[in-house]
Design an enzyme around this catalytic site. Sequence first.
Site, PDB file in Angstrom:
ATOM      1  N   CYS A  23      -6.146   1.714   5.899  1.00  0.00           N
ATOM      2  CA  CYS A  23      -6.774   0.462   6.347  1.00  0.00           C
ATOM      3  C   CYS A  23      -6.166   0.056   7.700  1.00  0.00           C
ATOM      4  O   CYS A  23      -5.310   0.746   8.248  1.00  0.00           O
ATOM      5  CB  CYS A  23      -6.548  -0.630   5.304  1.00  0.00           C
ATOM      6  SG  CYS A  23      -4.829  -1.220   5.237  1.00  0.00           S
ATOM      7  N   GLU A  50       0.837   3.886   1.810  1.00  0.00           N
ATOM      8  CA  GLU A  50       1.281   4.332   3.141  1.00  0.00           C
ATOM      9  C   GLU A  50       2.465   3.518   3.646  1.00  0.00           C
ATOM     10  O   GLU A  50       3.376   4.059   4.278  1.00  0.00           O
ATOM     11  CB  GLU A  50       0.150   4.188   4.171  1.00  0.00           C
ATOM     12  CG  GLU A  50      -1.104   4.964   3.873  1.00  0.00           C
ATOM     13  CD  GLU A  50      -2.145   4.116   3.152  1.00  0.00           C
ATOM     14  OE1 GLU A  50      -1.798   3.438   2.145  1.00  0.00           O
ATOM     15  OE2 GLU A  50      -3.305   4.127   3.585  1.00  0.00           O
ATOM     16  N   HIS A  78       0.848  -1.197   0.000  1.00  0.00           N
ATOM     17  CA  HIS A  78       0.000   0.000   0.000  1.00  0.00           C
ATOM     18  C   HIS A  78       0.886   1.250   0.000  1.00  0.00           C
ATOM     19  O   HIS A  78       2.034   1.218   0.492  1.00  0.00           O
ATOM     20  CB  HIS A  78      -0.890   0.017   1.240  1.00  0.00           C
ATOM     21  CG  HIS A  78      -2.075  -0.904   1.138  1.00  0.00           C
ATOM     22  ND1 HIS A  78      -3.126  -0.862   2.026  1.00  0.00           N
ATOM     23  CD2 HIS A  78      -2.377  -1.887   0.253  1.00  0.00           C
ATOM     24  CE1 HIS A  78      -4.017  -1.785   1.691  1.00  0.00           C
ATOM     25  NE2 HIS A  78      -3.586  -2.423   0.622  1.00  0.00           N
ATOM     26  N   CYS A 134      -2.262  -0.358   7.504  1.00  0.00           N
ATOM     27  CA  CYS A 134      -1.514   0.900   7.424  1.00  0.00           C
ATOM     28  C   CYS A 134      -1.655   1.710   8.714  1.00  0.00           C
ATOM     29  O   CYS A 134      -0.690   2.314   9.185  1.00  0.00           O
ATOM     30  CB  CYS A 134      -1.989   1.706   6.218  1.00  0.00           C
ATOM     31  SG  CYS A 134      -1.589   0.860   4.662  1.00  0.00           S
TER      32      CYS A 134
END
Lengths: 146, 146
Positions: free
Chosen positions: B86, B58, B56, B89
Amino acid sequence: MENIFTDEYFMKKALQEAEMAFDKGEIPVGAIVVIDNKVIARSHNLTELLNDVTAHAEMQAITSAANFLGGKYLKDCTLYVTLEPCQMCAGALYWSQITKIVYGASDENRGFSKLGTQLHPKTKVVSGVLENECAILMRAFFRTKR
Amino acid sequence: MENIFTDEYFMKKALQEAEMAFDKGEIPVGAIVVIDNKVIARSHNLTELLNDVTAHAEMQAITSAANFLGGKYLKDCTLYVTLEPCQMCAGALYWSQITKIVYGASDENRGFSKLGTQLHPKTKVVSGVLENECAILMRAFFRTKR
């Protein structure tokens, strides 16, 4: 014939990884990923060495197993990890749709079960496998830090 | 003199990253990390390209910023991300002890706020910055997938 491929059998391999972390001065957490009784990923915590909070054993194991499989979903895989996964790792395991998670020692403060992190509905969880051995290694580590 | 370094200013840079993800066929999420009005990390979602659920925007931004700083804690840093983080993260951001998180669009299903992921007590959160722009890009992406 007795099945040698028990959860304890594989957790011992995760413990060997945790011992490697211990020897490097890392919080001693080790993980492996298994499919069809074959180990496809091994890792241990490297947050200090890499200066990276995301370098937990589980995160590396997920990346490594997906790389081996050539796909991002860990279908039919089991993760063995010596310490209960944190929110981050449980969140990553959610995305991976892993079939089974087996952990050793519980983490009463930062473990996903207390913090309520959601796993994928497909994922089964087994806890407490070689719990004492895993916990003893953690306590020994923190004793060296006092 | 007017301060040009607003949250909107930096979110636009995160949006540029999200557009790069879009162009690669990735769910369009972009992130940057800022310290003292300086961008020290840029990233976008690469889960498909890398076959890795942990890739991801992040996560990459956290690793990259820590690498830049030479330390794993993101003190005095702000993460700008186009979509609400999410569980994974947010869990990573918890460990990073980041000072501030600014996100654009909310994620009603998998966002950390609905799922109750714990952030570090030091971390401030601002939501809804360029929310429409961020959400429009997401909807456009999923429209191409129908």
